[in-house]
Write an enzyme that holds these catalytic residues in place. Structure first.
Site, mmCIF file in Angstrom:
data_model
loop_
_atom_site.group_PDB
_atom_site.id
_atom_site.type_symbol
_atom_site.label_atom_id
_atom_site.label_comp_id
_atom_site.label_asym_id
_atom_site.label_seq_id
_atom_site.Cartn_x
_atom_site.Cartn_y
_atom_site.Cartn_z
ATOM 1 N N LYS A 288 0.837 -1.197 0.000
ATOM 2 C CA LYS A 288 0.000 0.000 0.000
ATOM 3 C C LYS A 288 0.878 1.256 0.000
ATOM 4 C CE LYS A 288 -4.073 -2.056 0.511
ATOM 5 N NZ LYS A 288 -5.238 -1.851 -0.350
ATOM 6 N N HIS B 79 -11.126 -7.907 -6.998
ATOM 7 C CA HIS B 79 -10.815 -7.354 -5.677
ATOM 8 C C HIS B 79 -11.383 -8.217 -4.549
ATOM 9 C CE1 HIS B 79 -12.350 -4.631 -2.343
ATOM 10 N NE2 HIS B 79 -11.057 -4.447 -2.257
HETATM 11 MG MG LIG Z 1 -7.124 -2.047 -3.869
#
Ligand SMILES: [Mg+2]
Length: 370
Positions: A173, A304
């Site tokens: 991330k 996802h």
């Molecule tokens: Mg994502």
């Protein structure tokens, strides 16, 4: 004749072992995620066959999912469970006043997936096999280890553990207010794993176009598999411009909640990897419509979350496909997916291949049977 005899819907609040934060938390837009709201649907026929499906919400929206599903559930009684597309349309028209995206279709997703589970079980094959697979396993990557709530040294430890488990790639991330920190983290990860491990980077929509282009140009040197959600999920043109200008493939689509919205990504040439989420777009029925359009444009697929559903759909996609490994819902199920040599294997059980674990009852918030 097969007929739906009863429908049970339940809402579970499945806690995460440890709350996680992505860039939306660091930029002050959201709080750390501590649990997943899981809406389940169990559909039983007059012949005693049972289908199980689920949808979900993160943070707010779980109660709304349950309430909307409760409004719809009775309309399935007496219907032929084989007519999945027609039933999807019936439920969507019932809820049309509150839109054909978002909560209304995400509630339908639980029923739709239960109907696919039922149909695959009656054919005695997995959902993947019912759709028709191109492979028995798909490359999988781990997201859980790369959150911004973990320090870089923790992330590197998590990466070692993931690769040791047989996961094929690593997602990191980014999207911190200081982009230098993001770049340092990616450099450290690439140096740690070497050239051959696939790395995906996810900014969770926290950059503007200029930042995404500048940071993306620096990240090009790290040979990422993709750069995910660099900018607003609805900026179809912006993603297309980034795709043109960066060497790194662009991925997005997880926040979109209809076939029409995902179609815009395809129409604008926004992505190399399209990332639809079956529960978010309304279930397997609409997901396959997106997959069909994506296939036609020779896009790659990286759905996802909810690996329990997406492993089937990714195995049934003709071009390159990845599955995202996030274990948040594992405690709610009896079964575990098999991961081997970088691949997540298609379950061999008929249907979805998942049943609710007894311990899930402790997380039950609402339930109703019609
Ligand atoms: Mg994502």
């Amino acid at each position: 004749m097969d007929r739906i005899k009863n429908v049970e819907i339940s809402l579970y609040q499945v806690p995460l072992k440890k709350p996680v934060s992505d860039a939306k938390v660091l930029t002050g837009r959201q709080k750390p995620l501590a649990h997943v709201d899981m809406l389940t649907a169990t559909i039983e026929t007059n012949h005693g066959a049972v289908g199980f499906g689920f949808s979900y919400s993160l943070r707010a929206g779980g109660s709304a999912l349950f309430a909307h599903a409760k409004d719809l559930a009775g309309e399935l009684i007496g219907e032929d469970p084989n007519d999945i597309g027609r039933l999807w349309e019936k439920l969507a028209w019932l809820g049309a006043s509150v839109s054909r995206t978002g909560v209304s279709v995400q509630a339908i997703a639980a029923f739709d997936i239960a109907l696919w589970d039922l149909k695959a079980k009656s054919a005695k094959v997995s959902i993947g096999k019912l759709l028709g697979t191109y492979r028995e396993g798909v490359p999988c990557y781990n997201t859980s280890g790369g959150y911004l709530s973990a320090s870089t040294s923790e992330v590197l430890e998590n990466i070692d553990a993931s690769l040791h488990r047989g996961l094929g790639g690593i997602k990191i991330k980014v999207g911190q207010p200081d982009t230098k920190k993001d770049i340092e983290r990616i450099a450290a990860v690439r140096q740690h794993v070497g050239d051959s491990v696939p790395i995906m980077v996810d900014a969770n929509q926290q950059w503007d176009y200029t930042t995404a282009l500048r940071v993306g140009r620096v990240l090009d040197q790290y040979h990422l598999t993709w750069l995910e959600e660099p900018i607003s999920a609805y900026d179809y043109q912006g993603h297309a411009r980034l795709s043109e200008r960066l060497d790194t493939p662009i991925a997005t689509g997880e926040m979109l909640s209809s076939v029409a919205e995902c179609g815009e990504l395809i129409r604008h040439n926004s992505v190399t990897f399209i990332q639809p989420d079956a529960p978010r777009v309304g279930g397997i029925t609409p997901f396959m419509k997106i997959a069909s359009q994506a296939e036609n444009q020779r896009l790659k697929l990286a759905p996802h979350f909810v690996m329990e559903i997406h492993v089937h759909l990714a195995c049934a996609y003709p071009h390159e496909a990845w599955v995202e490994h996030i274990e948040w819902l594992e405690p709610a199920f009896n079964e575990r997916l098999t991961i081997k040599d970088g691949l997540m294997l298609l379950p061999t059980q008929p249907g979805l291949g998942f049943t609710l674990a007894d311990q899930a009852t402790q997380w039950l918030a609402h339930s109703v049977k019609l």
